[in-house]
Design a protein around this motif. Sequence first.
Motif, PDB file in Angstrom:
ATOM      1  N   ALA A 163      39.791  20.237  30.785  1.00  0.00           N
ATOM      2  CA  ALA A 163      39.721  21.655  31.133  1.00  0.00           C
ATOM      3  C   ALA A 163      39.197  22.470  29.962  1.00  0.00           C
ATOM      4  O   ALA A 163      38.406  23.398  30.134  1.00  0.00           O
ATOM      5  CB  ALA A 163      41.094  22.165  31.566  1.00  0.00           C
ATOM      6  N   ALA A 164      39.626  22.124  28.750  1.00  0.00           N
ATOM      7  CA  ALA A 164      39.191  22.881  27.578  1.00  0.00           C
ATOM      8  C   ALA A 164      37.669  22.837  27.454  1.00  0.00           C
ATOM      9  O   ALA A 164      37.035  23.860  27.195  1.00  0.00           O
ATOM     10  CB  ALA A 164      39.842  22.315  26.318  1.00  0.00           C
ATOM     11  N   PHE A 165      37.091  21.647  27.680  1.00  0.00           N
ATOM     12  CA  PHE A 165      35.638  21.566  27.561  1.00  0.00           C
ATOM     13  C   PHE A 165      34.949  22.367  28.658  1.00  0.00           C
ATOM     14  O   PHE A 165      33.909  22.983  28.419  1.00  0.00           O
ATOM     15  CB  PHE A 165      35.173  20.114  27.560  1.00  0.00           C
ATOM     16  CG  PHE A 165      35.466  19.434  26.251  1.00  0.00           C
ATOM     17  CD1 PHE A 165      34.912  19.923  25.081  1.00  0.00           C
ATOM     18  CD2 PHE A 165      36.308  18.350  26.178  1.00  0.00           C
ATOM     19  CE1 PHE A 165      35.191  19.332  23.862  1.00  0.00           C
ATOM     20  CE2 PHE A 165      36.594  17.743  24.967  1.00  0.00           C
ATOM     21  CZ  PHE A 165      36.036  18.235  23.802  1.00  0.00           C
ATOM     22  N   ALA A 166      35.535  22.378  29.841  1.00  0.00           N
ATOM     23  CA  ALA A 166      34.983  23.225  30.895  1.00  0.00           C
ATOM     24  C   ALA A 166      35.071  24.683  30.479  1.00  0.00           C
ATOM     25  O   ALA A 166      34.172  25.482  30.756  1.00  0.00           O
ATOM     26  CB  ALA A 166      35.725  22.990  32.204  1.00  0.00           C
ATOM     27  N   GLY A 167      36.155  25.037  29.788  1.00  0.00           N
ATOM     28  CA  GLY A 167      36.323  26.405  29.308  1.00  0.00           C
ATOM     29  C   GLY A 167      35.240  26.784  28.308  1.00  0.00           C
ATOM     30  O   GLY A 167      34.645  27.866  28.389  1.00  0.00           O
ATOM     31  N   PHE A 168      34.973  25.876  27.365  1.00  0.00           N
ATOM     32  CA  PHE A 168      33.884  26.127  26.410  1.00  0.00           C
ATOM     33  C   PHE A 168      32.569  26.342  27.154  1.00  0.00           C
ATOM     34  O   PHE A 168      31.831  27.290  26.894  1.00  0.00           O
ATOM     35  CB  PHE A 168      33.712  24.926  25.470  1.00  0.00           C
ATOM     36  CG  PHE A 168      34.853  24.722  24.508  1.00  0.00           C
ATOM     37  CD1 PHE A 168      35.562  25.796  23.997  1.00  0.00           C
ATOM     38  CD2 PHE A 168      35.220  23.441  24.121  1.00  0.00           C
ATOM     39  CE1 PHE A 168      36.609  25.603  23.109  1.00  0.00           C
ATOM     40  CE2 PHE A 168      36.273  23.241  23.240  1.00  0.00           C
ATOM     41  CZ  PHE A 168      36.967  24.327  22.726  1.00  0.00           C
ATOM     42  N   ALA A 169      32.306  25.417  28.082  1.00  0.00           N
ATOM     43  CA  ALA A 169      31.053  25.512  28.825  1.00  0.00           C
ATOM     44  C   ALA A 169      30.989  26.830  29.588  1.00  0.00           C
ATOM     45  O   ALA A 169      29.931  27.462  29.673  1.00  0.00           O
ATOM     46  CB  ALA A 169      30.914  24.330  29.777  1.00  0.00           C
ATOM     47  N   GLY A 170      32.133  27.259  30.125  1.00  0.00           N
ATOM     48  CA  GLY A 170      32.182  28.514  30.877  1.00  0.00           C
ATOM     49  C   GLY A 170      31.855  29.700  29.986  1.00  0.00           C
ATOM     50  O   GLY A 170      31.082  30.594  30.362  1.00  0.00           O
ATOM     51  N   ALA A 171      32.436  29.719  28.778  1.00  0.00           N
ATOM     52  CA  ALA A 171      32.161  30.811  27.850  1.00  0.00           C
ATOM     53  C   ALA A 171      30.676  30.832  27.502  1.00  0.00           C
ATOM     54  O   ALA A 171      30.045  31.884  27.429  1.00  0.00           O
ATOM     55  CB  ALA A 171      33.000  30.654  26.588  1.00  0.00           C
ATOM     56  N   PHE A 172      30.120  29.644  27.321  1.00  0.00           N
ATOM     57  CA  PHE A 172      28.682  29.580  27.023  1.00  0.00           C
ATOM     58  C   PHE A 172      27.872  30.128  28.185  1.00  0.00           C
ATOM     59  O   PHE A 172      26.938  30.911  28.000  1.00  0.00           O
ATOM     60  CB  PHE A 172      28.258  28.137  26.728  1.00  0.00           C
ATOM     61  CG  PHE A 172      26.777  28.020  26.570  1.00  0.00           C
ATOM     62  CD1 PHE A 172      26.171  28.355  25.369  1.00  0.00           C
ATOM     63  CD2 PHE A 172      25.979  27.632  27.635  1.00  0.00           C
ATOM     64  CE1 PHE A 172      24.804  28.290  25.233  1.00  0.00           C
ATOM     65  CE2 PHE A 172      24.601  27.567  27.503  1.00  0.00           C
ATOM     66  CZ  PHE A 172      24.013  27.902  26.296  1.00  0.00           C
ATOM     67  N   PHE A 173      28.263  29.713  29.380  1.00  0.00           N
ATOM     68  CA  PHE A 173      27.557  30.184  30.579  1.00  0.00           C
ATOM     69  C   PHE A 173      27.560  31.708  30.627  1.00  0.00           C
ATOM     70  O   PHE A 173      26.530  32.348  30.890  1.00  0.00           O
ATOM     71  CB  PHE A 173      28.225  29.590  31.814  1.00  0.00           C
ATOM     72  CG  PHE A 173      27.647  30.058  33.109  1.00  0.00           C
ATOM     73  CD1 PHE A 173      26.448  29.534  33.575  1.00  0.00           C
ATOM     74  CD2 PHE A 173      28.291  31.019  33.872  1.00  0.00           C
ATOM     75  CE1 PHE A 173      25.911  29.965  34.769  1.00  0.00           C
ATOM     76  CE2 PHE A 173      27.755  31.452  35.071  1.00  0.00           C
ATOM     77  CZ  PHE A 173      26.566  30.921  35.526  1.00  0.00           C
ATOM     78  N   ALA A 174      28.726  32.295  30.344  1.00  0.00           N
ATOM     79  CA  ALA A 174      28.842  33.756  30.415  1.00  0.00           C
ATOM     80  C   ALA A 174      27.959  34.426  29.382  1.00  0.00           C
ATOM     81  O   ALA A 174      27.269  35.402  29.669  1.00  0.00           O
ATOM     82  CB  ALA A 174      30.300  34.168  30.211  1.00  0.00           C
ATOM     83  N   THR A 175      27.951  33.879  28.174  1.00  0.00           N
ATOM     84  CA  THR A 175      27.162  34.531  27.129  1.00  0.00           C
ATOM     85  C   THR A 175      25.667  34.338  27.371  1.00  0.00           C
ATOM     86  O   THR A 175      24.853  35.174  27.037  1.00  0.00           O
ATOM     87  CB  THR A 175      27.568  34.019  25.739  1.00  0.00           C
ATOM     88  OG1 THR A 175      27.079  34.923  24.760  1.00  0.00           O
ATOM     89  CG2 THR A 175      27.029  32.646  25.442  1.00  0.00           C
ATOM     90  N   ARG A 176      25.321  33.225  28.004  1.00  0.00           N
ATOM     91  CA  ARG A 176      23.915  32.980  28.259  1.00  0.00           C
ATOM     92  C   ARG A 176      23.376  33.918  29.328  1.00  0.00           C
ATOM     93  O   ARG A 176      22.327  34.520  29.205  1.00  0.00           O
ATOM     94  CB  ARG A 176      23.726  31.538  28.698  1.00  0.00           C
ATOM     95  CG  ARG A 176      22.291  31.235  28.994  1.00  0.00           C
ATOM     96  CD  ARG A 176      22.136  30.091  29.938  1.00  0.00           C
ATOM     97  NE  ARG A 176      20.735  29.994  30.308  1.00  0.00           N
ATOM     98  CZ  ARG A 176      20.314  29.313  31.342  1.00  0.00           C
ATOM     99  NH1 ARG A 176      21.163  28.669  32.098  1.00  0.00           N
ATOM    100  NH2 ARG A 176      19.041  29.279  31.637  1.00  0.00           N
ATOM    101  N   GLN A 177      24.170  34.029  30.417  1.00  0.00           N
ATOM    102  CA  GLN A 177      23.707  34.840  31.538  1.00  0.00           C
ATOM    103  C   GLN A 177      23.895  36.325  31.285  1.00  0.00           C
ATOM    104  O   GLN A 177      23.231  37.138  31.886  1.00  0.00           O
ATOM    105  CB  GLN A 177      24.496  34.490  32.801  1.00  0.00           C
ATOM    106  CG  GLN A 177      24.476  33.038  33.192  1.00  0.00           C
ATOM    107  CD  GLN A 177      23.165  32.656  33.810  1.00  0.00           C
ATOM    108  OE1 GLN A 177      22.223  32.331  33.103  1.00  0.00           O
ATOM    109  NE2 GLN A 177      23.087  32.691  35.121  1.00  0.00           N
ATOM    110  N   ALA A 178      24.893  36.638  30.439  1.00  0.00           N
ATOM    111  CA  ALA A 178      25.333  38.023  30.225  1.00  0.00           C
ATOM    112  C   ALA A 178      25.860  38.642  31.506  1.00  0.00           C
ATOM    113  O   ALA A 178      26.159  39.821  31.570  1.00  0.00           O
ATOM    114  CB  ALA A 178      24.222  38.887  29.637  1.00  0.00           C
TER     115      ALA A 178
END
Lengths: 304, 418, 275
Positions: free
Chosen positions: B307-322
């Motif tokens: 789950a933690a790695f999914a969380g990291f990926a999610g944060a990245f997704f958010a910052t990428r898409q804005a």
Amino acid sequence: MAYVLQQLINGLTLGMIYGLIAVGYTMVYGIIGMINFAHGDVFMVGAFLSLIALTALSGMGVTSVPLALALTLVFAAGIAALYGWTVERVAYRPLRGSFRLAPLISAIGMSIVLQNFVQVSQGARVKPMPEMLPGGITLMTEDNFAVQLSWMQMVIVIVTLTLLAAFTYLVTKTSLGRAMRACEQDQKMAGLLGIDTDRTISITFVIGAALAAVAGLMFLLYYGVIDFYIGFIAGVKAFTAAVLGGIGSLPGAVLGGLAIGLIETFWSAYFSVQYKDVAAFSILVLVLIFMPTGLLGRADVEKV
Amino acid sequence: MLRDAALSALVAFGLFGPMIGLKTEVGVAAIELHTRPIAVLIAVAAVFFGRLGLLAWQSTRPVQKAAPGRMADSLAYIGRYLTPIVLVLTITMPFYAERYWIDLGILVLTYVMLGWGLNIVVGLAGLLDLGYVAFYAVGAYSYALIAQNFGLGFWSCLPLAGILAAFWGVLLGFPVLRLRGDYLAIVTLAFGEIIRVVILNWTTLTGGPNGMSGIPRPTLFGLVFNSGGGKGSFADFFGIEPSISHRVIFLFYVILGLALLTNWVSLRLRRLPLGRAWEALREDEIACRALGIDVTVTKLTAFAIGAAFAGFAGAFFATRQAFISPESFTFIESAIVLAIVVLGGLGSQLGVALAAIVMIGGGEMFRDFQEYRMLIFGGALVLVMVVRPRGFLSGRTPSVSLGAKKKIGANLMTEGHG
Amino acid sequence: MATPLLAVDRLTMRFGGLIAVDALSFQARAGEITAVIGPNGAGKTTVFNCITGFYRPSEGVLQLTHADGKGFALTAMPGHLITGRAKVARTFQNIRLFAGMTVLENLLVAQHNFLMPTVINGLLAVFGLGGHAQAEHIAIEKAKLWMHATGLTARADDPAGSLPYGDQRRLEIARAMCTDPELLCLDEPAAGLNPRESDELSDLLVRIRDGRDVAGRSSILLIEHDMGVVMRISDHVVVLDHGRKISDGTPAEIRADPKVIAAYLGEGDEDEVAA
């Protein structure tokens, strides 16, 4: 009081639809131990087939509502059964006895295929349908609130109960049912005893798909709108119903369907419509935690 | 043979006749039917000749079924050389590829990371998780909410997003991890849907269906990336022409780093007692219990770390898409990530990366086909599973050995029951 | 007499209406091999499952006392602590190895609690912290000793699932011994072995009891159908029939007990209850 009664009627009707779909899940799970992920989409296909048939029949000038419904039911169930058969033949049979996750992925793939096939062939727009059987009877009136039992609801309940009765007879009394139950217990042994397991499994899918198609027809008539996406959410809820009732148990599937229908209806009526799916799923989680075998499931003692 | 093909065509007519031949259109007064006989004919003919071709191909090819074990061996052998090549090609990508390809690379890498994260849960610990996207969503929304309400930047939020996702993993995992097999699958699926519905409806917090926008972009040690340049920007600091592609390249390396971190941690964990306990759990839960392993805690760690790695990926997704909205976190995402893991071969890191490239990259190739894209995607899933049920690269390498490490064939492995 | 290692007191296990074990009492002493025998369906495996925490008994007390006097009420402990703290290890009637993992890995998983005292330590080890390398070295050495004792050294890097049956049986015992048990419970370890293999097995068990030529010692509780093995190596035999104890004594006493003979000759081959 009247309001409660009305919700009870609505909930039970909805529950019947879920129950019909859940039977398909529970049968397939019982016999080959897999979640037939595409089952919800077969239900959706059934709803579209019903829409096509009803439209075609009215175009051909069939005005008698019972006749149109009967013809549609046979048509939708028949073609959907063919879909069920094909899904099993193409996506599951080659994977039988293989690695457990492979059929699941294949099933998810099949579900995507069916959804998008319908989207491509029938369009992505929501399809409305005029009410076929307007009206109903008023059971009681209290403080200006009339408790309605619509004709539609009656049709749904009667058809569902009839089908389930016929189906129960099939499973418990006929040789086909015996073969199905034998495969459920021990497929290899059933095969050794001369039961054609491939055929039995195919028939299970065919029956499940036909029942799902009937549920699709009911859904179409009850709600009056369908789109290619209804299969997923209804499928998940019906699976929830199957698990709730105790997977592998046929009466359990119906009972679970009714429970989910009631929970969803009452939750929508008293709390929040937006969160009705959350309510249904939360109940699933709670039931699984506190009674993991469901309402009517067999408790299996862990074998060591 | 002809008879078989004709039967298939007949079935196809039954399937396609009504669905393709009769299209329902919402007309002025009521639903109208439009007939399309030609399309039905084409579809039925395709099935007829397809079946005929398949049968002909099967009959020319006698029973000599390629030994799957050997094929996996040779693939693993290729893998040893393939890994550095893929890695070098990926690292140097921004130097030779155009903007479009780098964007695609970022997308693929995001799925590679998600695949590797889920691989810990499904591939190593054998826990079937159909709601992995929930943690991805938790990560994305955690970052967006913390950034907007507390003004923290990407790098301070990244660990928080991971921790929050792991926390949710434990919270959800604790009650459900005692469930076995498909029950676990359906409960995780339900959780995924619950989180999505909550995000969709909690409008005051999450913006509901409109999503959240204006999510801050990541910075490089405080240097911002923008198209205007100006003081404190990356371009200004290094004295180069400001360009938006700097940010894209930066994002590319961020996700590459995150993905490699995921890979490193899971490879490392595999060789440690915790990872070995996960694999043992996948093989036989009851035996684990008899050896004094706390099954619940062990499962929870797998669930939480995944789950933690999914969380990291999610944060990245958010910052990428804005910009994020509930639409990005539907069940289909969970299904895609799970498919990547299974297609790659459970537990195989390289396999997962290849599967992500094939599925996401391949899916992108079909973008021109518009609505047929998902249809082809689903069909491909079924086809690949039927042809290679255990994925591209299956089997495992022992985590420890006295002599030379021998590859263990997948036929001996259990895929887990929980 | 000293406190017995394991005291079973009025153990009862019901499955619905079926009574699998009925008020069973017996004791297993430290440093001995205690055999539990009885016809199929006598409830032997059920007793084992209660002792090792897989079943919660309907009634009765199971008290385990270590040599240092520490006592454990097994019925009140979660399953994994029975192995972890009370030091009871077991094998299974139908072998349960980690088939896709190597012999060495199987033996290392058994030392999980030694290798990973806490989750935090386990996670720190990812970054090379927590003194893990040292512990791993010790664990591998211990695994080597047990592989040597069970004749599996040559197969160390082979997947457990690829071993012949006899090797798998011995690996399961080695794996259980890697948890450093005080009491080793073996569920039909000689089943399916040929005469030569069961001789080797008897020898191994005696060595484990005596701590001779092996890496550790343990008292043994044994379910076995092979009377040759039972009579040769047991110090003490308990005979069950229909969930009740019908006899209890040395092998010689058991052999002479008319009730035992009657139970064995008078029984058909019923299936083991909930085995």
